[in-house]
Motif scaffolding. Sequence first.
Motif, PDB file in Angstrom:
ATOM      1  N   MET A  93      18.824  -2.274  22.604  1.00  0.00           N
ATOM      2  CA  MET A  93      19.730  -3.387  22.280  1.00  0.00           C
ATOM      3  C   MET A  93      20.280  -3.226  20.869  1.00  0.00           C
ATOM      4  O   MET A  93      21.471  -3.416  20.629  1.00  0.00           O
TER       5      MET A  93
ATOM      6  N   SER B 259      24.208  -2.565  19.812  1.00  0.00           N
ATOM      7  CA  SER B 259      24.866  -3.431  18.837  1.00  0.00           C
ATOM      8  C   SER B 259      25.518  -2.599  17.739  1.00  0.00           C
ATOM      9  O   SER B 259      26.658  -2.864  17.342  1.00  0.00           O
TER      10      SER B 259
ATOM     11  N   PHE C  13      24.663  -7.839  20.460  1.00  0.00           N
ATOM     12  CA  PHE C  13      24.250  -8.174  21.818  1.00  0.00           C
ATOM     13  C   PHE C  13      23.052  -9.112  21.779  1.00  0.00           C
ATOM     14  O   PHE C  13      22.192  -9.003  20.912  1.00  0.00           O
TER      15      PHE C  13
ATOM     16  N   THR D 285      25.526 -15.309  25.710  1.00  0.00           N
ATOM     17  CA  THR D 285      25.558 -13.998  26.368  1.00  0.00           C
ATOM     18  C   THR D 285      26.901 -13.791  27.060  1.00  0.00           C
ATOM     19  O   THR D 285      27.490 -12.709  26.982  1.00  0.00           O
TER      20      THR D 285
ATOM     21  N   GLY E 124      29.625 -10.965  26.186  1.00  0.00           N
ATOM     22  CA  GLY E 124      30.130 -10.108  27.254  1.00  0.00           C
ATOM     23  C   GLY E 124      31.643 -10.163  27.356  1.00  0.00           C
ATOM     24  O   GLY E 124      32.304  -9.136  27.565  1.00  0.00           O
TER      25      GLY E 124
ATOM     26  N   VAL F   7      26.628  -1.504  29.277  1.00  0.00           N
ATOM     27  CA  VAL F   7      25.791  -2.377  28.455  1.00  0.00           C
ATOM     28  C   VAL F   7      25.184  -3.559  29.203  1.00  0.00           C
ATOM     29  O   VAL F   7      24.409  -4.322  28.627  1.00  0.00           O
TER      30      VAL F   7
END
Length: 67
Positions: A18, A22, A29, A37, A41, A56
């Motif tokens: 993660m 990022s 993220f 979230t 996204g 991702v």
Amino acid sequence: MVVAAASIIARDAFVKSMDKMSNDYGIEFVKGASKITIEVGSEFAYKFGKQRLNEVAKIHFSTFQKI
């Protein structure tokens, strides 16, 4: 004990991946399926295209459909 160790190793790998995503994409993220979230996204899809979300995100989850 082995299962606990495997869980710790898997969590560490997840957190590191993660962080790497990022850094690679310049987007922070977040974990989970919250409103934030979906916003992250959507930002990713805007910047890189929705077709790249599979790089991702778990695209078979309902959160993907909301994005």
